[in-house]
Design a protein around this motif. Structure first.
Motif, PDB file in Angstrom:
ATOM      1  N   VAL A   1       0.847  -1.205   0.000  1.00 43.71           N
ATOM      2  CA  VAL A   1       0.000   0.000   0.000  1.00 43.71           C
ATOM      3  C   VAL A   1       0.881   1.254   0.000  1.00 43.71           C
ATOM      4  CG1 VAL A   1      -2.114  -0.960   0.995  1.00 43.71           C
ATOM      5  CG2 VAL A   1      -0.265  -0.279   2.502  1.00 43.71           C
ATOM      6  N   PRO A   2       1.579   1.532  -1.102  1.00 45.09           N
ATOM      7  CA  PRO A   2       2.494   2.673  -1.139  1.00 45.09           C
ATOM      8  C   PRO A   2       1.787   3.984  -0.788  1.00 45.09           C
ATOM      9  CG  PRO A   2       2.645   1.398  -3.174  1.00 45.09           C
ATOM     10  CD  PRO A   2       1.496   0.851  -2.387  1.00 45.09           C
ATOM     11  N   GLY A   3       2.488   4.805  -0.010  1.00 46.20           N
ATOM     12  CA  GLY A   3       1.966   6.121   0.341  1.00 46.20           C
ATOM     13  C   GLY A   3       1.032   6.137   1.537  1.00 46.20           C
ATOM     14  N   THR A   4       0.694   4.982   2.086  1.00 43.65           N
ATOM     15  CA  THR A   4      -0.236   4.903   3.221  1.00 43.65           C
ATOM     16  C   THR A   4       0.550   4.715   4.512  1.00 43.65           C
ATOM     17  OG1 THR A   4      -1.867   3.859   1.789  1.00 43.65           O
ATOM     18  CG2 THR A   4      -2.220   3.658   4.165  1.00 43.65           C
ATOM     19  N   TRP A   5       0.238   5.561   5.505  1.00 46.61           N
ATOM     20  CA  TRP A   5       0.890   5.431   6.814  1.00 46.61           C
ATOM     21  C   TRP A   5       0.282   4.261   7.565  1.00 46.61           C
ATOM     22  CZ3 TRP A   5       5.188   7.956   8.024  1.00 46.61           C
ATOM     23  CH2 TRP A   5       5.490   9.149   7.364  1.00 46.61           C
ATOM     24  N   LEU A   6       1.125   3.360   8.043  1.00 44.35           N
ATOM     25  CA  LEU A   6       0.677   2.198   8.819  1.00 44.35           C
ATOM     26  C   LEU A   6       1.475   2.106  10.111  1.00 44.35           C
ATOM     27  CD1 LEU A   6       0.512  -0.477   5.972  1.00 44.35           C
ATOM     28  CD2 LEU A   6      -1.392   0.778   6.978  1.00 44.35           C
ATOM     29  N   PRO A   7       0.842   1.657  11.214  1.00 46.71           N
ATOM     30  CA  PRO A   7       1.584   1.496  12.468  1.00 46.71           C
ATOM     31  C   PRO A   7       2.537   0.308  12.378  1.00 46.71           C
ATOM     32  CG  PRO A   7      -0.686   0.748  12.732  1.00 46.71           C
ATOM     33  CD  PRO A   7      -0.573   1.328  11.349  1.00 46.71           C
ATOM     34  N   ILE A   8       3.748   0.518  12.878  1.00 45.66           N
ATOM     35  CA  ILE A   8       4.749  -0.551  12.907  1.00 45.66           C
ATOM     36  C   ILE A   8       4.787  -1.184  14.282  1.00 45.66           C
ATOM     37  CG2 ILE A   8       7.212  -1.082  12.655  1.00 45.66           C
ATOM     38  CD1 ILE A   8       5.769  -0.375  10.026  1.00 45.66           C
ATOM     39  N   GLY A   9       4.788  -0.360  15.312  1.00 47.65           N
ATOM     40  CA  GLY A   9       4.815  -0.870  16.676  1.00 47.65           C
ATOM     41  C   GLY A   9       4.717   0.265  17.670  1.00 47.65           C
ATOM     42  N   GLU A  10       4.343  -0.075  18.904  1.00 48.50           N
ATOM     43  CA  GLU A  10       4.266   0.920  19.976  1.00 48.50           C
ATOM     44  C   GLU A  10       5.373   0.626  20.981  1.00 48.50           C
ATOM     45  OE1 GLU A  10       1.096   3.096  22.960  1.00 48.50           O
ATOM     46  OE2 GLU A  10       0.480   1.282  21.903  1.00 48.50           O
ATOM     47  N   TYR A  11       6.051   1.674  21.422  1.00 55.42           N
ATOM     48  CA  TYR A  11       7.195   1.539  22.316  1.00 55.42           C
ATOM     49  C   TYR A  11       7.000   2.434  23.528  1.00 55.42           C
ATOM     50  CZ  TYR A  11       9.047  -0.545  18.095  1.00 55.42           C
ATOM     51  OH  TYR A  11       9.213  -1.330  16.994  1.00 55.42           O
ATOM     52  N   ARG A  12       7.281   1.896  24.707  1.00 57.45           N
ATOM     53  CA  ARG A  12       7.192   2.688  25.938  1.00 57.45           C
ATOM     54  C   ARG A  12       8.238   3.788  25.962  1.00 57.45           C
ATOM     55  NH1 ARG A  12       6.748  -1.593  30.735  1.00 57.45           N
ATOM     56  NH2 ARG A  12       4.837  -2.524  30.013  1.00 57.45           N
ATOM     57  N   ASN A  13       9.417   3.430  25.523  1.00 59.73           N
ATOM     58  CA  ASN A  13      10.537   4.350  25.568  1.00 59.73           C
ATOM     59  C   ASN A  13      10.616   5.141  24.255  1.00 59.73           C
ATOM     60  OD1 ASN A  13      13.119   5.517  25.446  1.00 59.73           O
ATOM     61  ND2 ASN A  13      13.966   3.927  26.775  1.00 59.73           N
ATOM     62  N   ASN A  14      10.528   6.466  24.358  1.00 62.77           N
ATOM     63  CA  ASN A  14      10.575   7.325  23.187  1.00 62.77           C
ATOM     64  C   ASN A  14      11.897   7.170  22.439  1.00 62.77           C
ATOM     65  OD1 ASN A  14      10.106   9.292  21.295  1.00 62.77           O
ATOM     66  ND2 ASN A  14      10.238  10.992  22.707  1.00 62.77           N
TER      67      ASN A  14
END
Length: 140
Positions: A19-32
């Protein structure tokens, strides 16, 4: 967020390419700091986690703050690689687009504006001629 779930970067990169050009979540991290590091790995395609995102610059990444940490989102930009243009390319592009003027006419116009704003550099034409003669003649 209780525990970080390991991200399958190969699967994430394959999904992004679908899906080129579409923002997708990769992962959530506690530490910035970890989130920033992962975003850099995605952008530069560096390190073991970055190899699925090859070539370098084909994916963009951004950070989205959440209540529990930071989500890394990414998007695939196509098969192009992003590179910084050289100063020469940048300036020539500005000239071609008309953003910057160059040449004799532009130089004369700039000189006329400077003279109108700050006064003449040489008090009279003969003073300029004398100065040039002195430089050419070795200061005599």
């Amino acid at each position: 967020m209780n525990r970080h779930t390991r991200v399958d970067h190969a699967a994430a990169a394959a999904t992004l390419r679908g899906v080129p050009g579409t923002w997708l979540p990769i992962g959530e991290y506690r530490n910035n700091l970890t989130a920033r590091s992962i975003a850099t790995v995605i952008r530069t395609a560096s390190g073991p986690s970055g190899s699925p995102y090859q070539p370098s610059g084909s994916c963009e990444a951004r950070l989205v703050p959440t209540e529990d940490g930071t989500v890394v989102e990414a998007r695939y930009g196509g098969r192009r690689t992003m590179r910084q243009s050289t100063d020469t390319e940048r300036v020539l592009g500005q000239i071609e687009r008309g953003e910057v003027r160059a040449g004799r006419d532009a130089a004369r116009e700039i000189a006329a504006r400077a003279e109108a704003a700050y006064g003449a550099v040489w008090p009279a034409d003969h003073a300029r001629a004398e100065a040039l003669a002195a430089v050419k003649g070795g200061g005599a």
